[in-house]
Design an enzyme around this catalytic site. Structure first.
Site, short mmCIF file in Angstrom:
data_model
loop_
_atom_site.label_atom_id
_atom_site.label_comp_id
_atom_site.label_asym_id
_atom_site.label_seq_id
_atom_site.Cartn_x
_atom_site.Cartn_y
_atom_site.Cartn_z
N GLU B 49 0.81 -1.22 0.00
CA GLU B 49 0.00 0.00 0.00
C GLU B 49 0.84 1.27 0.00
OE1 GLU B 49 -0.56 -2.62 1.93
OE2 GLU B 49 -2.66 -3.22 1.75
N PHE B 111 -11.75 -7.07 13.89
CA PHE B 111 -10.68 -7.56 13.03
C PHE B 111 -10.32 -6.49 12.00
CE2 PHE B 111 -9.36 -9.88 9.13
CZ PHE B 111 -8.13 -10.30 9.61
N GLN B 112 -9.04 -6.19 11.91
CA GLN B 112 -8.51 -5.19 10.99
C GLN B 112 -9.13 -3.81 11.18
OE1 GLN B 112 -8.43 -6.96 6.99
NE2 GLN B 112 -6.39 -7.72 7.51
N LYS B 161 -17.36 -0.67 5.74
CA LYS B 161 -17.84 -1.68 4.80
C LYS B 161 -19.34 -1.55 4.53
CE LYS B 161 -17.85 -6.69 4.11
NZ LYS B 161 -16.90 -7.25 3.14
N MET B 475 24.21 8.87 2.48
CA MET B 475 24.09 10.20 3.06
C MET B 475 24.34 10.20 4.56
SD MET B 475 23.84 13.29 2.52
CE MET B 475 23.03 13.90 1.05
C1 LIG Z 1 12.41 5.67 5.38
C2 LIG Z 1 13.68 6.34 5.74
N1 LIG Z 1 14.49 5.81 6.69
C3 LIG Z 1 15.65 6.41 7.01
C4 LIG Z 1 16.02 7.57 6.41
C5 LIG Z 1 17.32 8.26 6.80
N2 LIG Z 1 18.23 8.32 5.63
C6 LIG Z 1 18.37 9.43 4.89
S1 LIG Z 1 19.39 9.23 3.62
C7 LIG Z 1 19.71 7.65 4.04
C8 LIG Z 1 20.66 6.81 3.25
C9 LIG Z 1 20.06 6.35 2.00
O1 LIG Z 1 20.87 5.36 1.47
P1 LIG Z 1 20.80 4.98 -0.05
O2 LIG Z 1 19.42 4.79 -0.48
O3 LIG Z 1 21.73 3.86 -0.32
O4 LIG Z 1 21.28 6.31 -0.77
P2 LIG Z 1 22.70 7.04 -0.82
O5 LIG Z 1 22.65 8.11 0.20
O6 LIG Z 1 23.74 6.03 -0.56
O7 LIG Z 1 22.72 7.59 -2.21
C10 LIG Z 1 19.02 7.30 5.20
C11 LIG Z 1 19.11 6.01 5.87
C12 LIG Z 1 15.15 8.11 5.45
N3 LIG Z 1 15.40 9.26 4.83
N4 LIG Z 1 14.01 7.48 5.12
#
Ligand SMILES: Cc1ncc(C[n+]2csc(CCOP(=O)(O)OP(=O)(O)O)c2C)c(N)n1
Lengths: 165, 561
Positions: B49, B111-112, B161, B475
């Site tokens: 979803e 439920f749900q 529903k 990042m």
């Molecule tokens: C759902 C979610 N969880 C955690 C984060 C924190 N976060 C920001 S950037 C990042 C790294 C992303 O890694 P990747 O997709 O490999 O991209 P890269 O930065 O290596 O290009 C994280 C964990 C986020 N933005 N979103």
């Protein structure tokens, strides 16, 4: 910037969840609520919410804008100055020892309060007024032994009946 | 005419111009799905979803229309929350329809059952629980109206529903009017004149545009203003594409990973014309130092955006397009555009900054992620619709793909949702089957909604996923490298899947580039492939995004390459 108390009154749709939208906005955005009052108005589809909050002018502006943005908030007005009247109410259960009864009655008269329940050694006092008056009355009753207390928040109304809310 | 709630839903969707929805069925919506089968609406069955909401969101961002999704109660509904919050923070118009347990069971821990209206109250523009079938048509009409008007946003409608099953006399509802909801489109003309007076006297003006310009379709008006008066333009991440990225007046994006010249220009300008922005902390850095030599004109349809983070000299509450049109008209009446040399010294200064520090990288013997994005830009001639995941991949995409037009750039700016890109790209591709749609991804983010590859394959949606595989959560690792003494706590993705095989397992094509000289070939081949493709690029795992302004610092405190 100086933070002050502000009374905000709004007319809202009288629907489930509306109070939660308003209160959720305050908690979610870190705004403060000193007191809160809600009840239906003459129009059963509309409720009136009065909130007392503490904010500096910039924050107050944000609070008002955010509240106006809620779809269920129909009207909003700040009611902090002399153009509005503000009242609170309290029910005070006070220890009524024989030697204090006269003094309690004197205070009740002075504050234009009422005794609405009498037991062998307790009175329940109903009092209303502005916040300062309530604090003063409670301060004076305290030495006699306040058993419990129930206070409302502030309700407010603009003095001009025709304009605004 | 007698209709069931489910039939009314289909009726209103059609009336509102919806032709496509994204969703996933379940017990509480089985009646809605049954009616769907008898309608001529197109439904895309996603695999999660969250994917449905992001896909509807990508569809909305690419088209400007309201994105619609349909999910079941309980877990189906809770799975939408991240998607809804993503759309909320970027002001994207969505209508999310959730099933709910029958009204008589609400509150029983049935439920749900989950109180999705309660859960999403703070991340929707508005939401509804429909308790009577008689209210359904009106509520749905209101939902669409609220989602797309004013500052757009997601609206959730929770349909029990039995409300979907109930039969009622259906009469079409008239135009929606909500007495407490009247967004201000037309700006106050006095404010427009005040703004123009500041523009007339400015020596070092800058235009700063944001997502509002895209949402209100004001890019042409913005471009006219900038070109007529020779005012340089920067945008937030959300505003990319709102001004042509190849125009000489283009400064690049500003903020934490903004260009040197954009951040310098903001700090030295004497007038900042901010249009459809909300001064996010990723843009302003330390607010006390943001544009502190400038008077600020701030145009926004949402009064709460104004004076929230930044004090402004001239607030203009109004739709960006309306307001810019008015400003352009007054500018023309006053003949302000004639003196085109007026800002020559300022533009020269900006050019000096540009030459001092350009966005750059050095392609050596490992693939540089920036190089992949640059090559992608070249090979697609800057025409692709680019969705992104979140992290370094997103920032490199923002910096090195130069956007020509609005709605070409689809990224989760406000919430920064990893896993957004692939489903959003799918949504955009549904809207534009002929367009080249790319998801620029990291190896971390792509795994958050990788299951949607199956959706892309099933519906023959030829999205191209470009994975900049740095084997880490780049990042976050970058922050650890720069500010936490290289303590890489839980950011190294030591075990990744074989993305080529994974693509193939889904029935898509998989390609991989390991050496720099393979980059172009892989991109060319991937782009030329008819169906969905995953292209994996093994990139330098130590590369950082520069410039970088450490969080909370003035935006002139840039770490540069
Ligand atoms: C759902 C979610 N969880 C955690 C984060 C924190 N976060 C920001 S950037 C990042 C790294 C992303 O890694 P990747 O997709 O490999 O991209 P890269 O930065 O290596 O290009 C994280 C964990 C986020 N933005 N979103």
């Amino acid at each position: 910037m100086k933070s002050e108390k502000h009374t905000l009154t709004m007319l809202v749709d009288n629907e489930p969840g509306v109070l939660s939208r308003v209160v959720g906005l305050f908690s979610g955005r870190g705004f403060n609520i000193d007191s809160l009052c809600v009840a239906e108005t003459m129009d059963p589809k509309v409720s009136r919410i009065t909130i007392v909050t503490q904010a500096n002018p910039l924050l107050l502006e944000q609070i008002e804008k955010q509240l106006r943005k809620l779809i269920n908030v129909v009207k909003l007005r700040e009611m902090s100055d002399d153009r509005a009247v503000r009242r609170e109410m309290a029910l005070i259960c006070v220890h009524a020892r024989a030697e204090n009864r006269d003094e309690i009655l004197r205070l009740v008269n002075l504050f234009r309060a009422k005794i609405i329940d009498v037991a062998s050694n307790y009175y329940i006092i109903e009092a209303s007024g502005d916040a300062d008056k309530m604090t003063a009355l409670i301060g004076l009753l305290k030495p006699m032994g306040i058993k419990k207390i129930a206070r409302t928040g502030t309700v407010a109304l603009y003095r001009e009946p025709k304009r605004g809310i | 005419m007698k209709k069931t709630g489910a039939e009314i839903l289909m009726e209103i969707l059609k009336e509102e111009g919806v032709d496509t929805l994204f969703g996933f069925p379940g017990g509480a919506v089985i009646d809605l799905y049954d009616a769907l089968m008898r309608s001529d609406l197109r439904h895309l069955l996603v695999r999660h979803e969250q994917g449905a909401v992001h896909a509807a969101d990508g569809y909305a961002r690419a088209t400007g229309k309201v994105g619609v999704c349909l999910v079941t109660s309980g877990p189906g509904a809770t799975n939408t929350v991240t998607g809804i919050a993503t759309a909320y923070l970027d002001s994207i118009p969505l209508v999310v329809i959730t099933g709910q347990v029958p009204t008589q069971l609400i509150g029983n821990d049935a439920f749900q059952e989950v109180d999705i209206v309660g859960i999403t109250r703070p991340c929707t523009k508005h939401n509804y629980l429909v308790s009577r079938v008689e209210d359904l048509a009106r509520i749905l009409k209101e939902a669409f109206h609220i989602a797309r008007s004013g500052r757009p946003g997601p609206v959730l409608v929770d349909i029990p529903k039995n409300v979907g099953q109930a039969v009622t006399d259906y009469a079409p509802v008239g135009p929606v009017s909500i007495k407490s909801y009247n967004p201000t489109y037309a700006p106050n003309i006095k404010q427009i004149h005040k703004a123009v007076a500041l523009i007339r006297n400015a020596k070092r003006p800058v235009v700063f545009a944001g997502g509002g310009v895209i949402l209100s379709d004001a890019s042409a008006e913005l471009t006219t203003l900038a070109r007529t008066l020779q005012i340089p333009v920067t945008t937030s991440l959300m505003g990319l594409g709102g001004f042509p990225g190849t125009d000489p007046l283009w400064l690049g994006m500003l903020g934490m990973h903004g260009t040197y010249r954009a951040n310098m220009a903001i700090s030295h300008c004497d007038l900042l014309i901010a249009v459809g922005v909300r001064f996010d902390d990723r843009v302003t850095g330390k607010t006390d130092c943001f544009a502190c030599n400038a008077k600020i004109v701030h145009i926004d349809i949402d009064p709460t955006s104004i004076r929230k983070n930044i004090a402004v000299a001239v607030p203009v509450v109004g739709d960006c397009k309306h307001s810019l049109t008015e400003i352009n008209q007054v500018v023309e009446e006053q003949g302000l555009g004639r003196d085109s040399e007026k800002h020559a010294t300022w533009l020269e200064q900006i050019d000096t900054w540009r030459k001092e520090h350009r966005l750059s990288y050095r392609q050596q013997d490992v693939i540089k992620p920036q190089y992949v994005v640059e090559k992608l830009f070249e090979l697609t001639r800057g025409d692709a619709i680019v969705a992104t995941e979140v992290g370094q991949n997103q920032m490199w995409a923002a910096q090195f793909y130069h956007f020509k037009r609005p709605r070409q750039w689809i990224t989760s700016g406000g919430l920064g949702t990893m896993g957004f890109g692939l489903p959003a790209a799918i949504g955009a591709q549904v809207a534009f089957p002929e367009a080249v749609v790319v998801d620029i991804a990291g190896d971390g983010s792509i795994q958050m909604n990788i299951q949607e590859m199956a959706t892309a394959v099933q519906y023959g949606l030829p999205v191209k996923v470009v994975i900049l595989n740095n084997r880490c959560l780049g990042m976050v690792r970058q922050w650890q490298q720069l500010f936490y003494d290289k303590r890489y706590s839980q950011t190294l993705l030591e075990q990744g899947p074989d993305f080529v095989k994974l693509a193939e397992a889904y029935g898509a094509a998989g390609l991989r580039a390991v050496h720099p000289d393979e980059v172009e070939t892989v991109l060319a081949k991937g782009l030329a492939t008819a169906g969905p493709v995953i292209m994996e690029f093994l990139v330098d795992n130590e590369e950082c995004v520069y410039p970088m302004v450490p969080a909370g610092k003035p935006i002139t405190d840039m770490l540069l390459v």
